[in-house]
Design a protein around this motif. Structure first.
Motif, PDB file in Angstrom:
ATOM      1  N   LEU A 120       0.846  -1.183   0.000  1.00 51.31           N
ATOM      2  CA  LEU A 120       0.000   0.000   0.000  1.00 51.31           C
ATOM      3  C   LEU A 120       0.886   1.239   0.000  1.00 51.31           C
ATOM      4  O   LEU A 120       1.806   1.352   0.809  1.00 51.31           O
ATOM      5  CB  LEU A 120      -0.899   0.022   1.237  1.00 51.31           C
ATOM      6  CG  LEU A 120      -1.833  -1.172   1.452  1.00 51.31           C
ATOM      7  CD1 LEU A 120      -2.620  -0.997   2.741  1.00 51.31           C
ATOM      8  CD2 LEU A 120      -2.780  -1.319   0.270  1.00 51.31           C
ATOM      9  N   THR A 121       0.599   2.152  -0.903  1.00 53.67           N
ATOM     10  CA  THR A 121       1.354   3.406  -0.977  1.00 53.67           C
ATOM     11  C   THR A 121       0.396   4.583  -0.860  1.00 53.67           C
ATOM     12  O   THR A 121      -0.505   4.741  -1.691  1.00 53.67           O
ATOM     13  CB  THR A 121       2.133   3.519  -2.299  1.00 53.67           C
ATOM     14  OG1 THR A 121       3.063   2.435  -2.397  1.00 53.67           O
ATOM     15  CG2 THR A 121       2.892   4.825  -2.358  1.00 53.67           C
ATOM     16  N   PHE A 122       0.590   5.370   0.180  1.00 56.97           N
ATOM     17  CA  PHE A 122      -0.208   6.580   0.381  1.00 56.97           C
ATOM     18  C   PHE A 122       0.630   7.772  -0.085  1.00 56.97           C
ATOM     19  O   PHE A 122       1.779   7.927   0.322  1.00 56.97           O
ATOM     20  CB  PHE A 122      -0.570   6.760   1.855  1.00 56.97           C
ATOM     21  CG  PHE A 122      -1.523   5.721   2.375  1.00 56.97           C
ATOM     22  CD1 PHE A 122      -2.880   5.978   2.457  1.00 56.97           C
ATOM     23  CD2 PHE A 122      -1.062   4.477   2.780  1.00 56.97           C
ATOM     24  CE1 PHE A 122      -3.764   5.026   2.940  1.00 56.97           C
ATOM     25  CE2 PHE A 122      -1.926   3.509   3.268  1.00 56.97           C
ATOM     26  CZ  PHE A 122      -3.284   3.780   3.341  1.00 56.97           C
ATOM     27  N   SER A 123       0.046   8.612  -0.918  1.00 59.46           N
ATOM     28  CA  SER A 123       0.746   9.797  -1.414  1.00 59.46           C
ATOM     29  C   SER A 123      -0.261  10.929  -1.562  1.00 59.46           C
ATOM     30  O   SER A 123      -1.469  10.720  -1.438  1.00 59.46           O
ATOM     31  CB  SER A 123       1.430   9.507  -2.756  1.00 59.46           C
ATOM     32  OG  SER A 123       0.474   9.103  -3.720  1.00 59.46           O
ATOM     33  N   ARG A 124       0.252  12.113  -1.818  1.00 63.46           N
ATOM     34  CA  ARG A 124      -0.649  13.241  -2.005  1.00 63.46           C
ATOM     35  C   ARG A 124      -0.039  14.263  -2.949  1.00 63.46           C
ATOM     36  O   ARG A 124       1.186  14.394  -3.051  1.00 63.46           O
ATOM     37  CB  ARG A 124      -1.000  13.897  -0.678  1.00 63.46           C
ATOM     38  CG  ARG A 124       0.107  14.623   0.019  1.00 63.46           C
ATOM     39  CD  ARG A 124      -0.403  15.245   1.319  1.00 63.46           C
ATOM     40  NE  ARG A 124      -1.548  16.108   1.087  1.00 63.46           N
ATOM     41  CZ  ARG A 124      -2.453  16.434   2.013  1.00 63.46           C
ATOM     42  NH1 ARG A 124      -2.351  15.958   3.232  1.00 63.46           N
ATOM     43  NH2 ARG A 124      -3.457  17.253   1.739  1.00 63.46           N
ATOM     44  N   ASN A 132      -2.213   3.831  -3.693  1.00 59.10           N
ATOM     45  CA  ASN A 132      -1.719   3.033  -4.819  1.00 59.10           C
ATOM     46  C   ASN A 132      -1.995   3.724  -6.149  1.00 59.10           C
ATOM     47  O   ASN A 132      -2.376   3.104  -7.143  1.00 59.10           O
ATOM     48  CB  ASN A 132      -2.337   1.638  -4.806  1.00 59.10           C
ATOM     49  CG  ASN A 132      -1.753   0.773  -3.705  1.00 59.10           C
ATOM     50  OD1 ASN A 132      -0.758   1.124  -3.079  1.00 59.10           O
ATOM     51  ND2 ASN A 132      -2.380  -0.361  -3.445  1.00 59.10           N
ATOM     52  N   GLY A 133      -1.814   5.048  -6.172  1.00 55.36           N
ATOM     53  CA  GLY A 133      -1.962   5.820  -7.394  1.00 55.36           C
ATOM     54  C   GLY A 133      -3.379   6.200  -7.756  1.00 55.36           C
ATOM     55  O   GLY A 133      -3.589   6.946  -8.715  1.00 55.36           O
ATOM     56  N   GLU A 134      -4.368   5.713  -7.024  1.00 51.39           N
ATOM     57  CA  GLU A 134      -5.761   6.024  -7.314  1.00 51.39           C
ATOM     58  C   GLU A 134      -6.253   7.147  -6.407  1.00 51.39           C
ATOM     59  O   GLU A 134      -6.062   7.110  -5.183  1.00 51.39           O
ATOM     60  CB  GLU A 134      -6.637   4.787  -7.132  1.00 51.39           C
ATOM     61  CG  GLU A 134      -6.311   3.662  -8.111  1.00 51.39           C
ATOM     62  CD  GLU A 134      -7.277   2.493  -7.968  1.00 51.39           C
ATOM     63  OE1 GLU A 134      -8.266   2.627  -7.206  1.00 51.39           O
ATOM     64  OE2 GLU A 134      -7.045   1.459  -8.612  1.00 51.39           O
ATOM     65  N   LEU A 135      -6.899   8.139  -7.018  1.00 48.87           N
ATOM     66  CA  LEU A 135      -7.411   9.283  -6.277  1.00 48.87           C
ATOM     67  C   LEU A 135      -8.517   8.841  -5.333  1.00 48.87           C
ATOM     68  O   LEU A 135      -9.431   8.100  -5.714  1.00 48.87           O
ATOM     69  CB  LEU A 135      -7.950  10.334  -7.250  1.00 48.87           C
ATOM     70  CG  LEU A 135      -8.600  11.581  -6.622  1.00 48.87           C
ATOM     71  CD1 LEU A 135      -7.563  12.383  -5.854  1.00 48.87           C
ATOM     72  CD2 LEU A 135      -9.263  12.425  -7.708  1.00 48.87           C
TER      73      LEU A 135
END
Length: 519
Positions: A120-124, A132-135
């Motif tokens: 799982l990757t959380f980013s902003r 995971n790259g999904e908005l």
């Protein structure tokens, strides 16, 4: 004929004049008195200052006073423990994970399951959150990540953090709080499990078992005392994982340290029925000090922290006396429990230009950390005022030592300014020998860093062939603040057959071992 003034009017005018006079005096007094600068208190084993609390925040923190339920909440910092905010968060686990929403009624129902081996990757990006790259169309106040099977839960690896043993894994639950600039991570887990990761991070697992058990009790006591409030009330986290509190999960658990935690389970140190502040440090110079090495330290509030020789005798000497301390630091005591450790004695020599540059580089930040502890000479007095440089150092004078011998107050004269500094931490920070070399008692060397090894030292000026000041020689002992338990001293005691109870009662005066569940 002169017109008579009405007596009532005369009285009113008289009172009005008095009022104007009082107001004028108050205005002048307000103008003359400077605003008192807020003070910051340095914790014993940290380089960062404790956060200042405004009145409204105090009310909020008081409202959120935690109730001990056997768990601790730890804020996880970034690489090198530099920041609270992570730009991205990458998680991995061999088991199935559940992601829950927390914070609002609408988001409490959010629950998503992910299969084993998932990453799982959380980013902003600005105000948008991505998983995971999904908005994410909507996001809770925080995400809660836990194993689907709680009974045989596998730790969750955080690949976006690097610690002493690589990417760390965390037991319990992980919370990811979206904030401006990234995310804040909080790990909630049982206190005893937390200690399994603290003890090996704070003391080498190869040390004697009784020393490890003493360390486990100290770590539990220190943690339990911090469970009485939130160090980070916005996230309801009691502590963080850095030296600001206790280092957590920088080293993976070892059989010896886990055993030490288990064999001392539930035990803490108390004084008069209350948990003590169980300070500890790496290595003593052969003597320990009290809490007054810090700005707001009080020996009356912590009577269990006392100065004494770190040997079987445990003698009390007058280490505030310059001659007594000088004789002590220039000798070695073969009976000292720290005697075999390389940092027991050390010395370094540094040229005046480098030392001056080092001091001026950190002077402004040390003043801002505690303005009252860095004072500049003005006329015949020393006052708290902003200062960024003292020029080239001309003289260093020791004005006061703590009862343990640590330099507590020092005057440094420069070509442009003369300052007086207080606290052992400021002494170590402002006289740092970055760019120099420190020689330990066994002949090994270490590069100078942003802090001197300790403030238990003497200072000697060095002159060139023409008699001009060329540098300074520092001769000292020990590593750390010198208050509470010496970890290497504890190991030395254990090697001589002392039990963990004997070790603790030596370093902490008139304390009791108490089970948490009885408090």
């Amino acid at each position: 004929m002169r017109k008579q003034i009405d007596p009532m009017l005369k009285t009113k005018l008289y009172l009005l004049a008095i009022g104007i006079l009082i107001l004028a005096v108050l205005l002048v007094k307000t103008k003359e008195e400077p605003q008192k600068q807020p003070e910051k208190t340095e914790p014993p084993t940290q380089e960062e200052e404790a956060p200042e609390t405004e009145p409204e925040e105090e009310k909020e923190q008081e409202r959120k006073t935690p109730v001990y339920n056997g768990s601790i909440r730890v804020l996880l910092k970034t690489d090198g423990f530099e920041s609270e905010i992570h730009e991205t968060v990458k998680l991995a686990c061999g088991q199935e994970l559940v992601v829950l929403g927390k914070g609002t009624d609408e988001n409490e129902s959010l629950e998503t399951e992910y299969g084993s081996g998932v990453e799982l990757t959380f980013s902003r990006e600005e105000e948008s959150l991505f998983l995971n790259g999904e908005l994410l169309a909507e996001a809770p106040a925080c995400f809660v990540i836990r194993n689907r099977e709680e009974g045989q839960a596998e730790p969750v690896s955080v690949a976006s953090i690097n610690r002493g043993y690589g990417a760390p894994s965390y037991e319990g639950t992980l919370e990811i709080w979206p904030v401006e600039g990234g995310f804040v991570l909080v790990n909630e887990l049982p206190l005893e499990t937390y200690l399994n990761y603290v003890v090996p991070s704070e003391m080498p697992s190869r040390y004697s078992q009784e020393a490890l058990k003493a360390q486990a009790v100290c770590a539990r006591t220190y943690a339990y005392k911090h469970l009485q409030s939130y160090g980070y009330p916005d996230y309801e986290a009691h502590v963080d994982d850095s030296v600001r509190y206790q280092v957590y999960n920088n080293t993976s658990p070892a059989e010896s340290t886990t055993q030490a935690v288990e064999e001392t389970a539930d035990l803490i140190l108390t004084s008069q029925g209350q948990p003590i502040t169980a300070y500890y440090f790496s290595t003593s110079c052969g003597y320990t000090g009290n809490e007054e090495v810090w700005w707001e330290g009080s020996s009356e509030m912590t009577p269990y922290l006392r100065g004494k020789t770190v040997n079987e005798a445990g003698e009390c000497l007058d280490m505030t006396d310059e001659e007594v301390f000088t004789a002590f630091i220039l000798e070695t005591d073969d009976t000292c429990y720290d005697r075999k450790v390389s940092w027991y004695r050390w010395e370094t020599e540094i040229d005046v230009e480098t030392l001056s540059d080092n001091l001026n580089e950190v002077l402004k930040s040390r003043y801002e950390a505690n303005p009252e502890a860095v004072r500049t000479k003005r006329g015949r007095n020393f006052v708290s005022r902003p200062v960024e440089t003292i020029g080239t150092i001309k003289e260093i004078e020791i004005l006061e030592r703590n009862e343990g011998g640590a330099v507590q107050r020092m005057r440094i004269s420069g070509s442009r300014r003369t300052i007086e500094i207080a606290t052992e931490y400021n002494v170590r920070a402002l006289l740092n020998v970055k760019g120099g070399v420190i020689v330990r008692q066994d002949g090994t060397t270490a590069e100078g860093g942003t802090l001197l090894p300790s403030a238990y030292l003497i200072v000697t000026p060095v002159f060139d062939e023409e008699g001009a000041l060329s540098g300074f020689r520092f001769q000292g002992g020990g590593y750390g603040h010198g208050v509470g338990m010496s970890q290497n001293g504890a190991n030395g005691m254990a090697e001589q057959g002392k039990s963990f109870e004997e070790i603790l009662r030596f370093f902490y005066t008139d304390v009791e071992l108490t089970a948490i569940h009885t408090l």
